[in-house]
Design a protein around this motif. Structure first.
Motif, PDB file in Angstrom:
ATOM      1  N   GLN A 179      13.962  15.623  28.875  1.00 16.69           N
ATOM      2  CA  GLN A 179      12.967  15.576  30.343  1.00 16.69           C
ATOM      3  C   GLN A 179      11.592  14.526  30.227  1.00 16.69           C
ATOM      4  O   GLN A 179      11.434  13.656  30.918  1.00 16.69           O
ATOM      5  CB  GLN A 179      12.505  16.369  29.941  1.00 16.69           C
ATOM      6  N   GLU A 180      11.723  13.638  29.360  1.00 13.36           N
ATOM      7  CA  GLU A 180      10.662  12.946  28.866  1.00 13.36           C
ATOM      8  C   GLU A 180      10.581  11.238  29.379  1.00 13.36           C
ATOM      9  O   GLU A 180      10.471  10.799  29.963  1.00 13.36           O
ATOM     10  CB  GLU A 180      10.216  12.600  27.395  1.00 13.36           C
ATOM     11  N   GLU A 214      11.034  11.261  33.197  1.00 14.99           N
ATOM     12  CA  GLU A 214       9.907  11.345  33.568  1.00 14.99           C
ATOM     13  C   GLU A 214       9.628   9.716  33.842  1.00 14.99           C
ATOM     14  O   GLU A 214       9.335   9.359  34.236  1.00 14.99           O
ATOM     15  CB  GLU A 214       8.572  12.388  32.680  1.00 14.99           C
ATOM     16  N   GLU A 254      11.470   7.763  35.792  1.00 14.07           N
ATOM     17  CA  GLU A 254      11.502   8.762  37.550  1.00 14.07           C
ATOM     18  C   GLU A 254      13.194   8.612  36.987  1.00 14.07           C
ATOM     19  O   GLU A 254      13.145   8.313  38.765  1.00 14.07           O
ATOM     20  CB  GLU A 254      11.458   7.280  37.992  1.00 14.07           C
ATOM     21  N   GLU A 273      16.554  14.556  35.052  1.00 12.08           N
ATOM     22  CA  GLU A 273      17.065  14.956  33.649  1.00 12.08           C
ATOM     23  C   GLU A 273      18.481  14.854  33.353  1.00 12.08           C
ATOM     24  O   GLU A 273      19.226  14.076  32.797  1.00 12.08           O
ATOM     25  CB  GLU A 273      16.834  15.975  33.605  1.00 12.08           C
TER      26      GLU A 273
END
Lengths: 206, 469
Positions: free
Chosen positions: A157-158, A161, A164, A167
């Protein structure tokens, strides 16, 4: 100084980590030099795994240390200081790759499945070096995800992010990157092909 | 970030291996880091300071030096010093074309005074209009000698020589005095130019040359000709008061960085300028500049200036944070001052950011309208600026607090200014007064900081301009 004052003097004659932090917040060049000397070898290694070459790695590290020094006052002692520095370095590397469009230069994250690894790029110098060079020989998208997930410990998930991307894309890229790296390590005789578990491999190198 | 949790043995193995590996960076990396953190050494600061000193010293010398003197040995170097045959004529032409205010302010001194021995009885015998000055000088020397000799032998030659001229061979009498002495020949003195040219005309150059050759060898060393040029240069001394405003904006490049040390304050919704509460404060500037008249309307300026700028910020005190012992020594970290009041125990304070700067304004001044005594002008300058102090309060990365961060302050900056002013002539000086606005082109902070700050000053400036030469 108004910002900082030492209540309990546990500082030794050699500069402790907290003394370094205090010195760096004061913009003391001696403290900055000491901190740089203490962390730069490991941080350059971190940057090197993300970078295309050593020059890029040094640029990344330089940019990262600027952030470290300018944001030192924001360090809140949650976790280790080295972890905080390392996190800044990793983010700096990602930004550097984005800024210089390194992802576009090589292989887009979503379409890297068919890329072949150039084995000749892997030098046979030493175990750690070989592994690092093996990682670096992966397409930029693959190695970024692999670095972030397997070595830096970020979640998908990180990673999604930060890069961009979706997931699921992060997961699939990691799966492919891992398979590709395994294949390479086997070819380089760093890893036994018949070993499905890495426990024996790990034990053999301890 | 999640803690390092090894997904399986493969990741654990990779992590263990790569963490063993260290690379030692090139020394130049630290050099670059130092440059970015502390500026590029002392050389730019030194050169900047040297420039300011140079401008200051030059301005001081200009103030002291009112005359430009040509020390021209007669019959020797005079011709070399003024080898243009039209030198005198050009001089007077220039006088009429220069900016009227300089000419007007120096009516007494601007009259170029080639000062020969006052052989007034020969003025009527002018033979050459605009005769070369070397001939004039030679002639002057010859006549001086002749006058001296004749006066020694027989003081009846009609040469109207003052005794000191005779004794010391010093040429010091201004031509306009000659004009007064020859009022009866008014037809030759219609204006200053004609007056001078007539005065500079002498009799036979060949005879003069012969006389000069017969002159004592030390004669040339004792004779000077003073030529005063029209004033092109002036010195301006000025001071002004101003109020400083600041404009904040996000550093767009920096904002792309997903790294943030802490979450942004919730109150930061629209614009950073709405988040902060700030008030302008009084500042001042003082400086000195050299002024060069390039034409009747246009002047160039360059000088040195000291600026003091300040503004006030409303903030709130926060209780100090103490790091837990164990990992670190007990270090009290003053968290600074909060932008917003979030607790009852927070007290409002007013912080003041002050900036002490030295700059070298370089610019132009243009005369819009006016007459001899009152003029209206506009001026614009660019001002390379060095910041002398670094203890300003800046907004933290999370937009929650103000802290002092000396390392984010930019050493060198660039300001621009625009001013209008009215100037009044008072004797030999001009008084100037008018409003000005100054804008800081580059951010107060360096490029690595997350915010940009631009200062704008509105002020009123007064100055005095003195023509020099």
């Amino acid at each position: 100084m108004r910002n900082l004052s030492i209540l309990v003097g546990s500082l030794n004659t050699s500069m402790t980590e907290e003394a370094l932090i205090v010195g760096c917040i004061k913009n003391n060049p001696v403290a900055q030099r000491e901190l740089y000397g203490r962390f730069s070898p490991r941080m350059l290694s971190v940057c090197y795994r993300f970078a295309q070459d050593r020059d890029d790695a040094e640029d990344m590290m330089q940019e990262g240390f600027i952030k470290v020094f300018t944001q030192m006052h924001t360090f809140q002692n949650k976790g280790s200081f080295e972890g905080w520095v390392r996190r800044i370095m990793v983010h700096t590397c990602i930004n550097y790759l984005k800024k210089h469009k390194k992802f576009n230069d090589s292989v887009d994250l979503a379409y890297a499945g068919s890329v072949q690894i150039r084995e000749e790029m892997v030098p046979s110098i030493m175990q750690a070096k070989q592994i690092i060079e093996s990682i670096r020989s992966l397409p930029v998208g693959y190695r970024t995800v692999l670095n972030l997930y397997a070595i830096e410990g970020y979640s998908h998930q990180e990673i999604a992010e930060m890069l961009e991307i979706g997931e699921s894309t992060s997961r699939s890229q990691y799966t492919r990157a891992k398979a590709m790296l395994e294949q390479l390590l086997i070819k380089r005789k760093i890893m036994e092909p018949q070993k499905q578990s890495f426990e024996m491999l790990l034990a053999s190198h301890r | 970030m999640a803690e390092h949790q090894y997904r399986d043995e493969f990741e654990k193995y990779l992590k263990q291996q790569v963490d063993r590996y260290k690379m030692y960076p090139n020394d130049r990396i630290w050099g670059k880091l130092q440059d970015q953190l502390h500026g590029k050494g002392r050389w730019p600061q030194f050169s900047f300071t040297a420039l300011i000193l140079l401008v200051g010293i030059s301005s001081g010398l200009l103030l002291l030096q009112r005359d430009e003197t040509f020390n021209a040995p007669l019959a020797g170097n005079v011709g070399q010093s003024a080898n243009s045959n039209n030198f005198v004529e050009t001089l007077f032409d220039d006088q009429h074309s220069w900016n009227a205010d300089f000419v007007a302010s120096n009516q007494q001194t601007n009259k170029s005074t080639v000062e020969p021995v006052s052989t007034t009885n020969n003025i009527d015998n002018a033979v050459t209009y605009g005769e070369p000055i070397d001939n004039i000088a030679a002639t002057t020397a010859a006549e001086s000698l002749m006058a001296n000799d004749e006066l020694k032998d027989d003081n009846s030659t009609g040469y109207d020589l003052a005794n000191d001229h005779i004794n010391h061979f010093t040429i010091a009498q201004p031509v306009d005095l000659l004009a007064q002495q020859t009022d009866d020949d008014a037809q030759h003195f219609d204006n200053a130019g004609v007056e001078h040219k007539q005065t500079l005309s002498f009799f036979d150059p060949a005879q003069a040359q012969q006389m000069a050759e017969n002159a004592p060898t030390n004669f040339a060393n004792k004779t000077t000709i003073k030529i005063k040029q029209p004033n092109r240069w002036g010195v301006q001394i000025y001071a002004g008061s101003s109020v400083s405003y600041r404009q904040l904006s996000d550093n767009t490049e920096r904002a792309k960085d997903p790294h943030s040390a802490a979450p942004i304050d919730n109150s930061y919704l629209l614009s950073i300028n709405k988040l902060v509460n700030q008030k302008p404060s009084i500042g001042f500037e003082i400086g000195v500049a050299g002024v060069l008249n390039t034409s009747k309307r246009l002047k160039l300026r360059a000088g040195a200036q000291f600026n003091y700028r300040s503004y006030n910020i409303e903030a709130f005190t926060i209780a100090p944070r103490v790091n837990a012992p164990g990992q670190f020594a007990q270090v009290v970290i003053d968290p600074g001052y909060a932008l917003n009041k979030t607790g009852d125990n927070m007290t409002a304070v007013e912080l003041q950011n002050q900036f002490f700067e030295v700059s070298t304004p370089i610019g132009v001044e243009y005369l819009i309208a006016g007459n001899k005594n009152i003029k209206f002008s506009v001026a614009a300058t660019v001002q390379p600026t060095i910041l002398l102090n670094r203890d300003a309060f800046v907004i933290s990365e999370d937009y929650k607090t103000y802290n002092e961060q000396p390392n984010v302050m930019r050493n060198f900056n660039l300001n621009t200014s625009l001013e209008t002013f009215v100037s009044f002539r008072m004797g030999s000086v001009q008084l100037q007064a008018g409003p000005q606005v100054r804008y800081q082109v580059l951010s107060t902070y360096n490029n690595n900081f997350h915010l940009n700050e631009k200062l704008i000053d509105f002020g009123f400036k007064v100055g005095v301009v003195k023509s020099i030469f």
